[in-house]
Design a protein around this motif. Structure first.
Motif, PDB file in Angstrom:
ATOM      1  N   GLN A 344       8.629  18.397  61.693  1.00 26.55           N
ATOM      2  CA  GLN A 344       9.255  17.610  62.762  1.00 26.55           C
ATOM      3  C   GLN A 344      10.390  16.721  62.246  1.00 26.55           C
ATOM      4  OE1 GLN A 344       8.712  18.037  66.036  1.00 26.55           O
ATOM      5  NE2 GLN A 344       7.334  19.675  65.406  1.00 26.55           N
ATOM      6  N   LYS A 345      10.836  16.922  61.035  1.00 24.79           N
ATOM      7  CA  LYS A 345      12.021  16.221  60.529  1.00 24.79           C
ATOM      8  C   LYS A 345      12.774  17.182  59.616  1.00 24.79           C
ATOM      9  CE  LYS A 345       9.173  13.707  57.158  1.00 24.79           C
ATOM     10  NZ  LYS A 345       8.907  12.435  56.521  1.00 24.79           N
ATOM     11  N   GLY A 346      12.435  17.221  58.341  1.00 22.02           N
ATOM     12  CA  GLY A 346      13.078  18.161  57.431  1.00 22.02           C
ATOM     13  C   GLY A 346      14.525  17.820  57.171  1.00 22.02           C
ATOM     14  N   ASP A 347      14.890  17.716  55.896  1.00 19.06           N
ATOM     15  CA  ASP A 347      16.274  17.428  55.547  1.00 19.06           C
ATOM     16  C   ASP A 347      17.144  18.631  55.862  1.00 19.06           C
ATOM     17  OD1 ASP A 347      15.571  14.943  54.651  1.00 19.06           O
ATOM     18  OD2 ASP A 347      15.208  15.613  52.590  1.00 19.06           O
ATOM     19  N   SER A 348      18.314  18.347  56.402  1.00 20.18           N
ATOM     20  CA  SER A 348      19.235  19.433  56.704  1.00 20.18           C
ATOM     21  C   SER A 348      19.803  19.979  55.403  1.00 20.18           C
ATOM     22  CB  SER A 348      20.370  18.923  57.596  1.00 20.18           C
ATOM     23  OG  SER A 348      19.876  18.554  58.860  1.00 20.18           O
ATOM     24  N   PRO A 349      19.750  21.288  55.187  1.00 18.80           N
ATOM     25  CA  PRO A 349      20.274  21.842  53.929  1.00 18.80           C
ATOM     26  C   PRO A 349      21.798  21.828  53.919  1.00 18.80           C
ATOM     27  CG  PRO A 349      19.604  23.602  55.393  1.00 18.80           C
ATOM     28  CD  PRO A 349      19.219  22.331  56.072  1.00 18.80           C
ATOM     29  N   ILE A 350      22.374  21.932  52.737  1.00 19.26           N
ATOM     30  CA  ILE A 350      23.819  22.039  52.576  1.00 19.26           C
ATOM     31  C   ILE A 350      24.082  23.416  51.982  1.00 19.26           C
ATOM     32  CG2 ILE A 350      25.842  21.079  51.433  1.00 19.26           C
ATOM     33  CD1 ILE A 350      24.328  18.375  51.442  1.00 19.26           C
ATOM     34  N   LEU A 351      24.471  24.346  52.848  1.00 16.52           N
ATOM     35  CA  LEU A 351      24.647  25.739  52.448  1.00 16.52           C
ATOM     36  C   LEU A 351      26.112  26.005  52.133  1.00 16.52           C
ATOM     37  CD1 LEU A 351      22.507  27.411  55.264  1.00 16.52           C
ATOM     38  CD2 LEU A 351      21.733  26.597  53.039  1.00 16.52           C
ATOM     39  N   CYS A 352      26.350  26.882  51.181  1.00 21.83           N
ATOM     40  CA  CYS A 352      27.715  27.306  50.852  1.00 21.83           C
ATOM     41  C   CYS A 352      27.741  28.827  50.833  1.00 21.83           C
ATOM     42  CB  CYS A 352      28.148  26.737  49.503  1.00 21.83           C
ATOM     43  SG  CYS A 352      29.853  27.167  49.067  1.00 21.83           S
ATOM     44  N   LEU A 353      28.493  29.407  51.766  1.00 22.36           N
ATOM     45  CA  LEU A 353      28.623  30.861  51.853  1.00 22.36           C
ATOM     46  C   LEU A 353      29.819  31.276  51.009  1.00 22.36           C
ATOM     47  CD1 LEU A 353      28.123  31.233  55.713  1.00 22.36           C
ATOM     48  CD2 LEU A 353      26.383  31.153  53.923  1.00 22.36           C
ATOM     49  N   VAL A 354      29.576  32.084  49.995  1.00 24.12           N
ATOM     50  CA  VAL A 354      30.630  32.501  49.066  1.00 24.12           C
ATOM     51  C   VAL A 354      30.816  34.000  49.184  1.00 24.12           C
ATOM     52  CG1 VAL A 354      31.383  32.555  46.674  1.00 24.12           C
ATOM     53  CG2 VAL A 354      30.015  30.646  47.494  1.00 24.12           C
ATOM     54  N   GLY A 355      32.056  34.415  49.384  1.00 25.28           N
ATOM     55  CA  GLY A 355      32.324  35.839  49.466  1.00 25.28           C
ATOM     56  C   GLY A 355      33.785  36.110  49.751  1.00 25.28           C
ATOM     57  N   PRO A 356      34.182  37.387  49.733  1.00 24.55           N
ATOM     58  CA  PRO A 356      35.582  37.757  49.962  1.00 24.55           C
ATOM     59  C   PRO A 356      36.020  37.425  51.392  1.00 24.55           C
ATOM     60  CG  PRO A 356      34.316  39.571  48.994  1.00 24.55           C
ATOM     61  CD  PRO A 356      33.332  38.540  49.438  1.00 24.55           C
ATOM     62  N   PRO A 357      37.330  37.407  51.633  1.00 26.11           N
ATOM     63  CA  PRO A 357      37.829  37.132  52.992  1.00 26.11           C
ATOM     64  C   PRO A 357      37.388  38.209  53.976  1.00 26.11           C
ATOM     65  CG  PRO A 357      39.597  36.954  51.354  1.00 26.11           C
ATOM     66  CD  PRO A 357      38.429  37.561  50.661  1.00 26.11           C
ATOM     67  N   GLY A 358      37.193  37.797  55.220  1.00 27.30           N
ATOM     68  CA  GLY A 358      36.898  38.747  56.284  1.00 27.30           C
ATOM     69  C   GLY A 358      35.473  39.213  56.358  1.00 27.30           C
ATOM     70  N   THR A 359      34.555  38.582  55.626  1.00 30.11           N
ATOM     71  CA  THR A 359      33.159  39.044  55.638  1.00 30.11           C
ATOM     72  C   THR A 359      32.295  38.271  56.634  1.00 30.11           C
ATOM     73  OG1 THR A 359      32.789  37.609  53.719  1.00 30.11           O
ATOM     74  CG2 THR A 359      33.165  39.931  53.287  1.00 30.11           C
ATOM     75  N   GLY A 360      32.898  37.404  57.446  1.00 27.93           N
ATOM     76  CA  GLY A 360      32.151  36.747  58.525  1.00 27.93           C
ATOM     77  C   GLY A 360      31.539  35.418  58.152  1.00 27.93           C
ATOM     78  N   LYS A 361      32.058  34.760  57.115  1.00 25.82           N
ATOM     79  CA  LYS A 361      31.467  33.481  56.694  1.00 25.82           C
ATOM     80  C   LYS A 361      31.669  32.401  57.764  1.00 25.82           C
ATOM     81  CE  LYS A 361      33.979  33.249  52.995  1.00 25.82           C
ATOM     82  NZ  LYS A 361      34.736  34.498  53.229  1.00 25.82           N
ATOM     83  N   THR A 362      32.867  32.348  58.323  1.00 24.37           N
ATOM     84  CA  THR A 362      33.152  31.314  59.329  1.00 24.37           C
ATOM     85  C   THR A 362      32.418  31.600  60.634  1.00 24.37           C
ATOM     86  OG1 THR A 362      35.329  30.926  58.349  1.00 24.37           O
ATOM     87  CG2 THR A 362      34.980  30.143  60.585  1.00 24.37           C
ATOM     88  N   SER A 363      32.407  32.872  61.031  1.00 28.77           N
ATOM     89  CA  SER A 363      31.778  33.203  62.315  1.00 28.77           C
ATOM     90  C   SER A 363      30.257  33.075  62.262  1.00 28.77           C
ATOM     91  CB  SER A 363      32.179  34.616  62.756  1.00 28.77           C
ATOM     92  OG  SER A 363      31.819  35.551  61.761  1.00 28.77           O
ATOM     93  N   ILE A 364      29.671  33.236  61.072  1.00 32.10           N
ATOM     94  CA  ILE A 364      28.208  33.098  60.987  1.00 32.10           C
ATOM     95  C   ILE A 364      27.799  31.655  61.263  1.00 32.10           C
ATOM     96  CG2 ILE A 364      28.107  32.620  58.504  1.00 32.10           C
ATOM     97  CD1 ILE A 364      25.591  34.761  60.430  1.00 32.10           C
ATOM     98  N   ALA A 365      28.654  30.704  60.872  1.00 31.85           N
ATOM     99  CA  ALA A 365      28.334  29.295  61.136  1.00 31.85           C
ATOM    100  C   ALA A 365      28.294  29.021  62.636  1.00 31.85           C
ATOM    101  CB  ALA A 365      29.377  28.390  60.462  1.00 31.85           C
TER     102      ALA A 365
END
Length: 772
Positions: A344-365
């Motif tokens: 019922q709380k849980g710390d929000s994680p800080i994720l970093c998506l690393v990969g080549p351009p155009g692989t959907g990193k921005t759209s997945i967020a």
């Protein structure tokens, strides 16, 4: 100048100096002063009056008195209640205190008076000049001080004697007793004249400044009074018109503060700013700055939160709908949801998506935000190099504004949005500060609960913000910043994945964008595969989407011009819409060749095969490298040749071979820069093949770094490299044995049809690579 000594009763005056010809009264309360007055009345009514240096001293000694005093005659004495005498005296002449007796009932002074007959003589012309100058200065003084009576001014200006003029002016103008004491001590007439002239000139300047200040204050008060009257009249007019519901900005701010969801310390700070805004006035230059600051504080979501969706099945369904593949990202988001639901709380994680351009990193967020029902804020960090972009500008600067983090929270309206930090590997630094260092506090879960923006000033709680960062190159992210994030690699898409993404997502998106429907345009699976293979060379699907859009535009034109009811795109007619194929994979050689080995490389747009050619020719033992290679690859080649020289006897290579022959290593497509520790074993294999005339298998590709002793070191980017090998028709791929765990994580779809061999040293490499 002659000296005459007199013995007189004395009174020490507090904060008062009496000049010659000056008639004044003062109150006497000290016993010694009362008895000195009575003694003077019993004699010739003469008394010596001298000012104290320290007005607080009750029984002053001689060193606590000024040197020059006045001999005065007592005109009148009036007894007042509480044993107080009011004494009226007239100053007669200056006198110098020689000795003061303090032991008796009253003060007894031995004084030396100044003989007027021996006073200095001033030439007539100089005297007249002094009189005129003094009258002119006094006239200016009188203009600046209207309280001086006109009759008095007239009388003083009619005086023709310099001494009398100086004394009368000094008597009749209000001066502090210290200045009067200076005039009293100026026994010489010329010195007294100069001193009085300086005092009058200073008073004139002070009066001018004082009058200017009073005038400005009066104008401001008059303006404020005028504005107040006009506002009251406007208020009355509005009431008459029935528009009396309008409230001032300060009142509106106070009303918004009442409904603001924030802790007490924040509300107290905002209340103080509202009060300061009230006091500053509506039209002051500071009011606009204050208004903008208060509006920012009131719009910040201090303790306002949105309710996250906790339905894991629904979140999984949304993620599957929006994206094909990206299993690690989806898995991590669902884990976060499960922990949040349990705790019922849980710390929000800080994720970093690393990969080549155009692989959907921005759209997945954006999909994650939709799955969790969170507000979505995107902050693009590409090219940001000013620390103030993150921490905000200080309010003292013109045009100050909050930083991007505070502005993003303000835009979201809640304290727990999903905040996308796009292109975090593109931030830079200059003389204005280090942007990546400013991000350390933002992305540290131990510190960001009290993030301080320079503009907002009040600590902001970022602990409940779900940060997702994206990057193309993990090596470009500073190590301290990288340490605060949880890395999730988003690799290149396989041809099968591109086919699914194109059919299920890109096709529908482009149809809607171009006003088409599935009944008007269809694209076959073969056409999708050919587009991905022959018209785009990328790790992601951005160019693939552009090609589908190009097909949609041409199909729309055909439908409108030729009135076609349906356009069908197949593998056979794809060239009609997109032209000739732009890319052809460098396929595996048909036959085994001497001195040619195939390596595997990782590029920013995915994997690629790397054909290395070696030629041996008679010469002087020179070693040449061509093909736009970086320093790392050059060092790998040097290590490879050193290893081969150490094992030359095993392969029956002559001892003088390296002295009599030149070795030339070349990598075709030399215009493309190549670097990285992954081609060492490939170059060593090609060189040994050229030296021994043993062919290298055409269906083998390899990747790995070599040491001087022939050990094979691990490398990265294996998914992209194996995918490139598969597209090139390679049957066997050799990878370092220490990369075995990385190969296990690659999907079976990519590895299918490829024999992967794990090698630990060059002996194993050569056994598999050289033709038997």
């Amino acid at each position: 100048m002659s000296e005459l000594i007199r013995h007189l009763p004395a009174i020490a005056l507090r904060g008062m100096t009496i000049l010659p010809d000056m008639i004044v009264h003062f109150d006497v309360s000290r016993d010694k002063s009362i008895k000195a007055t009575e003694a003077a009345m019993l004699q010739d009514q003469n008394i010596f009056l001298i000012a104290q240096r320290d007005a607080e001293a009750e029984e002053p000694q001689q060193d606590q008195l000024y040197r020059i005093g006045i001999i005065a005659v007592i005109k009148q004495i009036i007894k007042l209640p509480n044993n107080i005498l009011r004494v009226l005296v007239e100053g007669i002449e200056r006198a110098e205190l020689s000795y003061l007796e303090t032991d008796g009932e009253y003060l007894k002074a031995e004084v030396i008076r100044f003989d007027t007959e021996e006073m200095e003589e001033i030439p007539e012309n100089s005297r007249e000049a002094m009189i005129r100058n003094l009258k002119e200065i006094f006239g200016q003084y009188a203009l600046e001080n209207p309280k001086i009576g006109k009759e008095l001014i007239k009388q003083l200006l009619e005086i023709a004697d310099l001494k009398r003029l100086v004394d009368q002016i000094a008597i009749n103008i209000p001066l502090y007793y210290e200045e009067k004491q200076k005039i009293l001590e100026a026994v010489n007439l010329t010195a007294r004249y100069e001193l009085l002239s300086v005092i009058l000139s200073n008073e004139v300047e002070i009066s001018k400044i004082k009058n200017d200040l009073q005038q400005k204050v009066k104008e401001r008060i008059d303006k404020n009074q005028r504005d107040y009257i006009l506002r009251e009249q406007l208020k009355l007019i509005r009431e008459e018109l029935g528009e009396d519901n309008t409230v001032s900005d300060a009142d509106r701010f106070a009303e918004e503060l009442e409904t603001l969801t924030a802790r007490d310390s924040v509300k107290e700070k905002i209340q103080k700013e509202i009060q300061r805004f009230k006091n500053s006035g509506q039209n002051s230059s500071e009011s606009a700055v204050q208004r903008a600051y208060i509006e920012t504080l009131l719009e910040m979501p201090w303790d306002k939160k949105s309710q996250d969706k906790e339905d894991i099945k629904n979140a999984k369904q949304i993620l599957e709908e929006d994206h094909y593949g990206l299993e690690k990202v989806k898995e991590r988001v669902l884990e976060f949801l499960a922990v949040r639901k349990l705790t019922q709380k849980g710390d929000s994680p800080i994720l970093c998506l690393v990969g080549p351009p155009g692989t959907g990193k921005t759209s997945i967020a954006r999909s994650v935000a939709r799955a969790l029902d969170k507000q979505y804020v995107r902050i693009c960090l590409g090219g940001v190099r000013d620390e103030a972009e993150i921490r905000g500008h200080r309010r003292t600067y013109i045009g100050a504004m909050p930083g991007r983090i505070a502005a993003g929270l303000r835009q979201a309206g809640v304290k727990n949005p999903l905040m996308l930090l796009d292109e975090i590997d593109k931030v830079s630094s200059d003389y204005k500060g280090d942007t990546s260092s400013a991000l350390l506090e933002v992305l540290d879960s131990e510190q960001n609960c009290h993030f301080r923006d320079h503009y907002v000033e009040i600590p902001i709680d970022l602990s409940e913000v779900l940060f997702i960062a994206t990057a193309n190159d993990v090596n470009a992210i500073p190590r301290p910043l990288l340490d605060r994030m949880e890395l999730i690699e988003v690799g290149s898409y396989t041809e099968n994945e591109k086919l699914h993404i194109a059919k299920e997502h890109l096709y529908r998106k482009q149809l809607e964008k171009h006003g088409l429907t599935p009944e008007l345009l269809t694209i076959s699976d073969g056409a999708y595969s050919k587009m991905a293979r022959g018209y785009t060379r990328e790790a992601g699907v951005r160019n693939l989407e552009r090609k589908i859009g190009e097909i949609c535009r041409k199909a729309a034109r055909e439908i409108m011009e030729d009135h076609k009811k349906m356009v069908r795109i197949t593998e056979n007619n794809l060239g009609k819409y997109l032209g000739k194929e732009r890319y052809v994979f460098d396929m595996a050689n048909e036959t085994d060749e001497i001195g040619i080995a195939r390596g595997l490389a990782w590029t920013s747009v995915g994997g690629d095969t790397l054909q290395i050619e070696v030629n041996i020719m008679p010469g002087k033992g020179e070693f040449r490298l061509t093909g736009q290679m970086g320093d790392v690859m050059k060092e790998s080649a040097q290590a490879g040749i050193s290893f081969l020289r150490s094992i030359s006897k095993e392969y029956k290579i002559q001892d003088d071979f390296f002295k009599k022959n030149d070795i030339h290593i070349h990598i075709p497509e030399g215009a493309v820069p190549k670097d990285g520790p992954s081609a060492g074993i490939t170059m060593a294999t090609a060189m040994l093949s050229a030296m021994t005339k043993i062919p290298v298998r055409a269906d083998v590709a390899m990747t790995g770094e070599i040491t001087l002793r022939g050990r094979v070191l691990p490398v990265g980017g294996l998914k992209e490299k194996i995918l490139a090998a598969k597209n090139a028709g390679i049957k066997m791929v050799m990878v370092p044995a220490k990369n075995k765990r990385d190969i296990a994580e690659i999907s079976q779809e990519i590895k299918k049809g490829i024999d992967i061999r794990y090698v630990e040293n060059m002996t194993e490499v050569l056994e598999n690579a050289l033709a038997k």
